[in-house]
Write a protein that holds these residues in place. Structure first.
Motif, PDB file in Angstrom:
ATOM      1  N   SER A  99       0.813  -1.224   0.000  1.00 46.83           N
ATOM      2  CA  SER A  99       0.000   0.000   0.000  1.00 46.83           C
ATOM      3  C   SER A  99       0.846   1.275   0.000  1.00 46.83           C
ATOM      4  O   SER A  99       0.375   2.330  -0.412  1.00 46.83           O
ATOM      5  CB  SER A  99      -0.928   0.014   1.219  1.00 46.83           C
ATOM      6  N   LYS A 210      -1.819   5.974  -1.250  1.00 49.40           N
ATOM      7  CA  LYS A 210      -2.320   4.595  -1.197  1.00 49.40           C
ATOM      8  C   LYS A 210      -3.464   4.396  -2.183  1.00 49.40           C
ATOM      9  O   LYS A 210      -3.497   3.418  -2.941  1.00 49.40           O
ATOM     10  CB  LYS A 210      -2.794   4.279   0.231  1.00 49.40           C
ATOM     11  N   GLU A 211      -4.423   5.340  -2.183  1.00 49.25           N
ATOM     12  CA  GLU A 211      -5.576   5.214  -3.078  1.00 49.25           C
ATOM     13  C   GLU A 211      -5.169   5.411  -4.531  1.00 49.25           C
ATOM     14  O   GLU A 211      -5.723   4.771  -5.435  1.00 49.25           O
ATOM     15  CB  GLU A 211      -6.666   6.214  -2.680  1.00 49.25           C
ATOM     16  N   LYS A 214      -3.827   2.173  -5.816  1.00 47.48           N
ATOM     17  CA  LYS A 214      -4.915   1.225  -6.067  1.00 47.48           C
ATOM     18  C   LYS A 214      -5.673   1.567  -7.341  1.00 47.48           C
ATOM     19  O   LYS A 214      -6.020   0.689  -8.138  1.00 47.48           O
ATOM     20  CB  LYS A 214      -5.860   1.191  -4.865  1.00 47.48           C
ATOM     21  N   LEU A 215      -5.940   2.861  -7.552  1.00 45.51           N
ATOM     22  CA  LEU A 215      -6.673   3.273  -8.747  1.00 45.51           C
ATOM     23  C   LEU A 215      -5.890   2.954 -10.018  1.00 45.51           C
ATOM     24  O   LEU A 215      -6.462   2.495 -11.013  1.00 45.51           O
ATOM     25  CB  LEU A 215      -6.985   4.772  -8.690  1.00 45.51           C
ATOM     26  N   GLU A 231     -12.923   5.679 -10.173  1.00 46.20           N
ATOM     27  CA  GLU A 231     -12.111   6.830  -9.775  1.00 46.20           C
ATOM     28  C   GLU A 231     -12.987   7.936  -9.184  1.00 46.20           C
ATOM     29  O   GLU A 231     -12.641   8.533  -8.154  1.00 46.20           O
ATOM     30  CB  GLU A 231     -11.327   7.350 -10.976  1.00 46.20           C
ATOM     31  N   ALA A 234     -14.171   6.889  -5.785  1.00 49.17           N
ATOM     32  CA  ALA A 234     -13.092   7.007  -4.803  1.00 49.17           C
ATOM     33  C   ALA A 234     -12.943   8.445  -4.339  1.00 49.17           C
ATOM     34  O   ALA A 234     -12.718   8.711  -3.147  1.00 49.17           O
ATOM     35  CB  ALA A 234     -11.775   6.496  -5.407  1.00 49.17           C
ATOM     36  N   HIS A 238     -13.398   9.918  -0.649  1.00 54.12           N
ATOM     37  CA  HIS A 238     -12.237  10.600  -0.071  1.00 54.12           C
ATOM     38  C   HIS A 238     -12.606  11.940   0.561  1.00 54.12           C
ATOM     39  O   HIS A 238     -11.934  12.395   1.497  1.00 54.12           O
ATOM     40  CB  HIS A 238     -11.177  10.803  -1.155  1.00 54.12           C
TER      41      HIS A 238
END
Length: 262
Positions: A99, A210-211, A214-215, A231, A234, A238
């Motif tokens: 991550s 981190k996100e 992942k995206l 996206e 997310a 967020h």
């Protein structure tokens, strides 16, 4: 904690993980892989560490699997027992879902499984003395750590097949031209340049990085329309985070943000 084949140093908010079998070109042995997995789990769980750097001691980043140990292991492995290939596979699986931002600092020779390790990184910085290639074909061995899949996606199918088929080494600058390496630096400046980048990333929101990881990862595996919806979703999620509010507040108040990672 001390290890036989790994050196782990904390520098500011960065964990430097060095493969430490220089006499064996930092090749992946069962002991090294097991210690590597243990270190990765430790630094992933340490909330004070925001960036991970992977490098090698001596004149090699990593030359891939220890072929001598692999040969002995295949001869002696009993039915149902995990061998070095199974254990090495665990490293690549772990790195794939890491991550935190991972920077590969290629100090010198980077071959075969070493190249596969480097390609799991988010950013690759190489010294001008680094030589990079895939030598599996030179030993009658197939890739198993994602080398064929990742290399073709990063540098293009024909370039990847040329390197895979020939087993040739190329320079760090050539790999930069191909898009694998993001920056080439003088060898004696490598650690300083990488640390400067790691410090820059450490100042960002760890949640955002981190996100983003992942995206990007998920987006490569999804149809475009689904990836775009994911996206946007997310982003909406967020907006409820501390780091989102902190980033906007710091901007409005003209101060340095204090990100928490949630």
């Amino acid at each position: 904690m001390s290890y036989q084949t790994i050196v782990c140093e904390k520098r500011q908010q960065t964990a430097w993980i060095f493969l430490n079998r220089p006499e064996e070109m930092n090749s992946l042995s069962i002991i090294l892989v097991n210690e590597f997995l243990q270190v990765l789990n430790e630094v992933e769980q340490d909330e004070t560490i925001r960036v991970i750097v992977l490098s090698g001691k001596g004149k090699t980043f990593c030359a891939g699997a220890d072929l001598k140990e692999l040969l002995v292991n295949l001869d002696q492995k009993s039915e149902g027992q995990k061998g070095i290939l199974d254990i090495a596979g665990n490293i690549f699986e772990r790195l794939n879902i890491l991550s935190k931002p991972l920077i590969a600092a290629l100090n010198r020779i980077t071959l075969a499984g070493g190249l596969e390790l480097a390609m799991t990184a988010d950013i690759i910085i190489a010294s001008d003395k680094a030589k990079i290639g895939d030598v599996h074909s030179n030993f009658g061995v197939l890739l198993g750590g994602g080398g064929a899949v990742r290399l073709s996606r990063i540098i293009g199918v024909n370039r990847a097949k040329y390197l895979l088929f020939t087993g040739d080494f190329i320079t760090a600058q050539e790999m930069k031209d191909y898009g694998l390496v993001q920056k080439v630096t003088p060898a004696d400046e490598l650690e300083g340049v990488v640390q400067e980048l790691a410090d820059k990333l450490s100042a960002k929101s760890p949640l955002v990085l981190k996100e983003m990881k992942k995206l990007v990862r998920d987006g490569l595996e999804q149809p475009l329309d689904i990836a775009l919806r994911q996206e946007l979703l997310a982003l909406k999620n967020h907006t409820r985070s501390h780091d989102f509010q902190e980033g906007l507040s710091a901007f409005a108040e003209k101060r340095i943000p204090n990100y928490k990672g949630f």
